[in-house]
Design a protein around this motif. Structure first.
Motif, mmCIF file in Angstrom:
data_model
loop_
_atom_site.group_PDB
_atom_site.id
_atom_site.type_symbol
_atom_site.label_atom_id
_atom_site.label_comp_id
_atom_site.label_asym_id
_atom_site.label_seq_id
_atom_site.Cartn_x
_atom_site.Cartn_y
_atom_site.Cartn_z
ATOM 1 N N GLU A 167 0.721 -1.433 0.468
ATOM 2 C CA GLU A 167 0.150 0.078 -0.175
ATOM 3 C C GLU A 167 1.321 0.754 0.279
ATOM 4 O OE1 GLU A 167 -3.697 0.190 2.277
ATOM 5 O OE2 GLU A 167 -2.523 -1.595 3.542
ATOM 6 N N ASN A 219 -6.040 3.745 -2.380
ATOM 7 C CA ASN A 219 -6.752 3.450 -4.056
ATOM 8 C C ASN A 219 -5.116 4.139 -4.227
ATOM 9 O OD1 ASN A 219 -5.262 6.662 -3.321
ATOM 10 N ND2 ASN A 219 -6.747 7.409 -4.781
ATOM 11 N N PHE A 247 -1.066 1.577 -5.307
ATOM 12 C CA PHE A 247 -0.096 0.704 -4.456
ATOM 13 C C PHE A 247 0.823 1.057 -5.286
ATOM 14 C CE2 PHE A 247 -4.484 -0.743 -3.815
ATOM 15 C CZ PHE A 247 -4.835 -0.851 -2.381
ATOM 16 N N GLU A 261 -6.578 -4.075 -9.191
ATOM 17 C CA GLU A 261 -7.450 -4.720 -8.280
ATOM 18 C C GLU A 261 -6.355 -6.412 -7.958
ATOM 19 O OE1 GLU A 261 -10.048 -6.762 -5.511
ATOM 20 O OE2 GLU A 261 -9.781 -4.455 -6.687
ATOM 21 N N ARG A 286 -4.116 -4.417 -5.026
ATOM 22 C CA ARG A 286 -4.959 -4.371 -3.735
ATOM 23 C C ARG A 286 -4.823 -5.502 -3.074
ATOM 24 N NH1 ARG A 286 -9.947 -5.194 -1.701
ATOM 25 N NH2 ARG A 286 -10.373 -6.407 -3.473
#
Length: 136
Positions: free
Chosen positions: A26, A34, A36, A111, A114
């Motif tokens: 992160e 929002n 990474f 995605e 995340r």
């Protein structure tokens, strides 16, 4: 020329992330992060969901118009290059067109990054383990 290199980096990161060969983290560490990053010895790549931003500063619905940005930082942490999905799709700078090839690729990469950075699969596995080991 620069966009072609960014596209090659995105394509490679999608494959390497699917194979579990890169470690995403992160940026910032907020509950609803929002962005990474994946770091290399002399550089860093950041993927960011910018769906809630547009050139007028008005929030737009993420589902209605997904938008992503990839940034490349040098060893000093300075951004040396980057592009939005729409730019990689061939749209004029600042113009958001409907999702296209690189919107889809960056959405997939975001995605996967995340889920990896936030430990989603481990968390779900822990919950399932707890639920299976208790009697309710």
């Amino acid at each position: 020329m620069s966009d072609e290199k960014i596209k090659a980096i995105v394509d490679s990161l999608v494959g390497k992330t699917e194979s579990g060969l890169v470690a995403w983290k992160e940026v910032g560490g907020t509950l609803k992060s929002n962005s990474f990053k994946v770091s290399f010895p002399k550089s860093t790549v950041i993927i960011e969901d910018i769906s809630t931003d547009n050139m007028f500063g008005v929030a737009i619905a993420r589902a209605a118009m997904p938008s992503y940005r990839v940034s490349v930082l040098n060893w000093k942490g300075e951004e040396v290059d980057g592009a939005k999905d729409t730019e990689l799709n061939g749209a004029p700078q600042g113009l958001n067109l409907k999702p296209n090839e690189y919107t889809d690729k960056l959405a997939k990469l975001f995605e996967m990054a995340r889920r990896q950075a936030m430990g989603v699969d481990d968390t779900l596995d822990d919950i399932l383990k707890e639920l299976n080991s208790r009697e309710f």
